[in-house]
Design a protein around this motif. Structure first.
Motif, short mmCIF file in Angstrom:
data_model
loop_
_atom_site.label_atom_id
_atom_site.label_comp_id
_atom_site.label_asym_id
_atom_site.label_seq_id
_atom_site.Cartn_x
_atom_site.Cartn_y
_atom_site.Cartn_z
N GLY A 330 -102.15 -28.68 7.42
CA GLY A 330 -101.00 -28.23 8.18
C GLY A 330 -101.03 -26.75 8.45
O GLY A 330 -100.43 -26.25 9.39
N MET A 331 -101.73 -26.01 7.60
CA MET A 331 -101.86 -24.57 7.85
C MET A 331 -102.81 -24.32 9.01
O MET A 331 -102.69 -23.34 9.71
CB MET A 331 -102.40 -23.88 6.60
N GLN A 335 -100.12 -30.44 14.28
CA GLN A 335 -99.59 -31.55 13.48
C GLN A 335 -99.90 -32.91 14.10
O GLN A 335 -100.21 -33.85 13.39
CB GLN A 335 -98.09 -31.38 13.30
N GLY A 371 -95.97 -27.84 7.57
CA GLY A 371 -97.10 -27.30 8.33
C GLY A 371 -96.66 -26.54 9.57
O GLY A 371 -97.36 -25.63 10.03
N LEU A 372 -95.51 -26.89 10.12
CA LEU A 372 -95.05 -26.24 11.34
C LEU A 372 -94.64 -24.78 11.11
O LEU A 372 -94.51 -24.03 12.07
CB LEU A 372 -93.85 -27.01 11.92
N THR A 374 -96.04 -22.83 8.29
CA THR A 374 -96.91 -22.09 7.37
C THR A 374 -98.02 -21.38 8.14
O THR A 374 -98.53 -21.92 9.12
CB THR A 374 -97.56 -23.04 6.35
N LEU A 377 -101.46 -21.09 11.23
CA LEU A 377 -101.09 -21.83 12.43
C LEU A 377 -99.77 -22.53 12.21
O LEU A 377 -99.72 -23.61 11.66
CB LEU A 377 -102.18 -22.87 12.71
N GLY A 378 -98.68 -21.92 12.62
CA GLY A 378 -97.38 -22.54 12.45
C GLY A 378 -96.66 -22.57 13.79
O GLY A 378 -96.07 -21.59 14.22
NA NA Z 1 -99.08 -24.43 9.72
#
Ligand code: NA
Ligand code: NA
Lengths: 428, 316, 178
Positions: A330-331, A335, A371-372, A374, A377-378
């Protein structure tokens, strides 16, 4: 090896201050070339852009942003926030809590966290700043509250999970309700705690004034009317979640035109803001898709999951390993790409071990939410940053305390499956 | 190196288990482990509609080509999906597959023109009327129904007097639940994968409203580069998969219909007079399709006749 | 060069805005016609998905660059001298422009074949394929021209790199939202 080069290159390009969308596209291009030479680069560069944009589901992004822009440009959004402020100002961080309420409310209409986050960024941020909220806590609240959209039904993530795994979509959607509300409660508590510890971040609480509070309700009716149109339109079956954004925009435009709350200049800036935000979000998704295809073609994710499968761990160890992997992925990745890439395989693994498929869907959705927001890549953080013009790093710092709460809630969801399974259990 | 195969089906889906995976396993067995596969399921490397491009470009060796998605490059193969063509999907699949193996067939020629070699193909069971309301018992009942459809099915819905509604697949569930749609046309085997059964009240059993052609094709250059023994294994695995998958499908339809009845869904057949009027209206759709192909310089009539002929050969 | 490019970018963005408004109206009309009259606009879905969505994103692409819509991380921005920054941004622009040119070429090639073969998607009407794809190479080509131009300006020292909003500049960004 190739995967290291691809990921390394992405990091270098990001540090070189290349725009995020293009850094992903360039890194993916180089990676694809290393995997399969010119033919792969040729194949993906020729249509990646078109494939992502020519999508009806993607329509939610411009339409919800447009609706939010009409609300913001006409002052409608400010009226709502001002009203919530007069009602909640006796609490520390009352307006921030109102923002979480508003996002939870939005989440009942919107199934995509990008659209929800973009909407709240345009609608709430200016007023929060005006009322004396710290920049960092404002963007933190907006970015994190936007993730509620994929847990509280309807949810694009849960629907796709259901289709990928052939689980009941109806049960999945119902299952998301309690965890979604629990998450919202967690955010509200965090805001309360933050404002206790750092009173300088939020305006000082003031006494509640009944007359003022009743007066503040009056200018809110156009916004309420809009809510009735969108929620009513959705639940009465007038329109689908994909279409309701367009209906909402048109309704918002008609309302602000009739009230003469918008002029040529504001209309123009609503349109240009919408266009800019949409292009920003969709180009990042294009980059993420391309980078995701590159990762798949290196067969990195598949070998990772095969490894776990072969390691003969206890069921809970497997589950926890997967959760950690999802948090790490998620990082780094988009997603949707993660879901499509891994869920078909991990679902089979998890259900073989005797875990419940609906519950696993909720756990996965929670990791997607995390993940969205962090780094590096968030997506939600990028969107909030892009719209509010608060630097990306500041936004990540603002959202950090909420990520801790999210991890805590993830722990609760793992420890007590009943939180997720209670409501769907009531269905036949 | 291993060969690569891409499809759009989740690993649990029968088109994966009994289709692409079954075929790959057979090829590997028949070549004594000589040809092994790296599998990219569930749109991992491209959307369903773009997998054909990846095969043509050589990104993967073999891939799923859903004929409904590629009407721009394989228009004539679309004839198999028109209403009235597929009634018994096991036979129809055999007929279509025999056409795809015949070097003189219009169907095979379209694959060749696109640099592809079909390795197996099936036609889905005929589309049925799936409603979130009680069964229909006359053609006039179609009037005013909002039915989800796409491609040439739109023409069928129009011919029946209902309204064709286009909608993204993830929206269908909620749309049926909340009444945005009155129903949809779906093959019986596609109802559970979209979980549509949870929001369905009635399913017809004897309509022939159309079908969907599932084909799996290989990059022609890669195929030609194989030696005869491997080519033979691929052909044999293809024959076996067509037989296995189409029989599996027929079995699944009868099982699913029983399951739907148990779930309290009304499972019904149109009466003979109703069916007759429906068929008359649908005949026009095939003619309309052939006329539109002709306008583009394509012999649609010939494609329809070839399929008709092949169906007779299987003893319809 | 830069001036006429600006005009072109603006013209394309105006068309993109038209696409946004058209989608809002068409989808709403479709929804209402479907609900009230059971007579949906059957062409709306394909028109929106395959044409208006692509027009909106692809044609606004070059304009969005000038507007700063492509966000980036700026961890070391303030540690660099203006000269280093210009060099770095020129390099970035050149790399992206090259990738975009490759995209233009490959996508353009496909549009060309789709046009030659007069390919259409079968639906209630025949939808021309090239007309859905052609917007992408137009957008990527103009954007790569813009990035080349900017790279030259940076290298010649005729333009400064856009700076990320600083603490005291924040008010300006918020102003733009009102
Ligand atoms: Na992320
Ligand atoms: Na939601």
């Amino acid at each position: 090896m190739i995967i290291m080069i691809g990921v390394g290159l992405l990091i270098v390009l990001l540090l070189m201050e290349m725009p995020i969308a293009f850094a992903m596209m360039v890194a993916a291009t180089v990676g694809l070339w290393l995997v399969g030479g010119e033919l792969m680069v040729h194949s993906y560069l020729a249509d990646a852009f078109h494939n992502v944009t020519a999508s009806y589901t993607m329509l939610t992004i411009p339409m919800f942003v447009l609706m939010a822009q009409y609300m913001a440009q006409s002052g409608m959004a400010r009226d709502i926030i001002a009203c919530s402020d007069t009602w909640l100002r006796r609490f520390n961080g009352g307006l921030g809590m109102a923002c979480v309420f508003a996002s939870a409310f939005m989440a009942a209409i919107i199934g995509s966290s990008t659209a929800s986050c973009a909407t709240m960024s345009s609608a709430a941020f200016p007023s929060m700043r005006e009322s004396g909220y710290d920049r960092r806590i404002s963007v933190g609240i907006i970015a994190i509250a936007g993730t509620l959209a994929i847990m509280i039904p309807p949810s694009i993530v849960l629907i796709i999970y259901g289709i990928l795994t052939q689980q009941s979509v109806g049960k999945l959607l119902i299952a998301g309700l309690v965890p979604g509300l629990l998450t919202a409660a967690g955010y509200i508590l965090t805001i309360w705690g933050l404002s206790k510890r750092r009173p300088d971040l939020v305006p000082r609480p003031t006494a509640f004034n009944m007359r003022e509070a009743m007066g503040a309700l009056r200018p809110v009716w156009p916004a309420m009317l809009l809510m009735v149109v969108t929620i009513g339109g959705l639940y009465s079956g007038l329109a689908t979640p994909t279409e309701i954004g367009a209906v909402g925009s048109l309704a918002a435009l008609v309302i602000v035109l009739l009230m003469r709350r918008i002029d040529k200049r504001r209309f123009a800036s609503a349109m240009t803001e919408t266009l800019g935000t949409t292009v920003m979000i969709i180009t990042i998704i294009i980059g993420a898709m391309m980078f995701g295809y590159f990762l798949t073609l290196t067969q990195a994710t598949q070998s990772l999951i095969a490894m776990i499968n072969d390691a003969n761990l206890s069921p809970w160890a497997v589950l926890l390993t997967l959760v950690v992997i999802y948090l790490v992925l998620g990082m780094l990745m988009d997603q949707m790409a993660i879901l499509v890439l891994t869920v078909p395989v991990t679902f089979a693994l998890i259900t073989q071990l005797g875990f419940d498929g609906i519950w696993y869907g909720i756990v996965i959705t929670k990791t997607v939410e995390i993940g969205l927001v962090t780094p590096p890549l968030g997506l939600n953080v990028f969107i909030t940053s892009g719209i509010t013009r608060v630097p990306v790093g500041e936004c990540f710092r603002g959202v950090a305390p909420f990520v801790l709460v999210d991890l805590l809630i993830l722990g609760l969801l793992l420890a007590f499956p009943e939180i997720s399974l209670f409501l769907p259990g009531l269905m036949k | 190196r291993d060969m690569t195969l891409a499809d759009s089906f989740p690993l649990d889906h029968y088109l994966s288990k009994e289709g692409t995976v079954y075929w790959m396993n057979r090829v590997t067995e028949l070549t004594g482990g000589d040809l092994a596969f790296q599998h990219y399921p569930a749109e991992q490397i491209a959307k369903a509609s773009e997998i054909m491009r990846r095969v043509q470009d050589g990104v993967v060796d073999v891939g799923y080509v859903g004929i409904g998605y590629v009407s721009d490059r394989m228009p004539l193969n679309g004839a198999t999906m028109l209403p009235g063509v597929v009634r018994d999907s096991t036979r129809a699949s055999q007929a279509y597959w025999s056409e795809l193996k015949d070097p003189d067939s219009v169907y095979r020629k379209e694959f060749e023109k696109n640099g592809l070699v079909p390795v197996f193909a099936v036609l889905l069971p005929p589309y049925q009327v799936v409603l979130n309301k009680p069964a229909i018992d006359s053609t006039s009942d179609f009037k005013g129904l909002n039915l989800r459809s796409s491609g040439s099915l739109d023409l069928a819905v129009q011919a029946l007097g209902a309204s064709p509604v286009s909608m993204a697949a993830p929206d269908i569930y909620l749309a049926l639940q909340r009444g945005t749609l009155d129903g949809t046309l779906l093959p019986v085997t596609s109802i559970t994968p979209y979980r549509v059964d949870e929001v369905t009240s009635s399913v017809s059993t004897n309509g022939a409203f159309g079908s969907f052609a599932i084909t799996v094709a290989m990059n022609a250059e890669r195929y030609e580069a194989l030696d005869d023994a491997r080519k033979h294994a691929i052909r044999q695995a293809g024959d076996e998969t067509v037989r296995h998958l189409s029989e599996y499908e027929a079995e699944a339809v009868s099982q699913l219909l029983t399951q739907f009845k148990d779930q309290g869904i009304q499972v019904y057949a149109f009466s003979d007079p109703t069916l007759k009027t429906i068929e008359q209206r649908l005949d026009g759709v095939r003619e309309q399709w052939a006329r539109r192909m002709e306008k583009r310089g394509l012999d649609g009539q010939q494609a329809l006749q070839a399929m008709e002929h092949a169906l007779e050969q299987t003893g319809r | 060069m830069s001036g006429s490019l600006k005009l072109l970018e603006r013209g394309l963005a105006v068309i993109a805005v038209g696409a946004v408004l058209a989608m809002m109206l068409l989808v709403s009309l479709d929804v209402i016609a479907r609900y009230l009259f059971k007579a949906p606009l059957t062409f709306q879905y394909s028109l929106t998905e395959d044409y208006l969505m692509v027009i909106m994103v692809a044609l606004a692409l070059p304009w969005a660059e000038r507007r700063g819509a492509f966000i980036r991380l700026t961890p070391f921005h303030r540690l660099m001298s203006p000269g280093v920054r210009r060099g770095l941004y020129a390099l970035n622009n050149l790399i992206i422009a090259l990738m975009l040119l490759a995209m233009t070429w490959y996508a353009g090639e496909r549009v060309w074949v789709d046009w030659l073969e007069q390919r259409v998607i079968f639906g209630v009407i025949d939808w021309p394929v090239w007309l859905s794809h052609v917007w992408v190479p137009i957008g990527t080509l103009v954007l790569s021209l813009r990035l080349f131009t900017n790279a030259c300006l940076y290298l010649l020292g005729k333009a400064e790199v856009p700076s990320p909003p600083s603490l005291d500049e924040m008010g300006e960004g918020e102003e733009a939202l009102r």
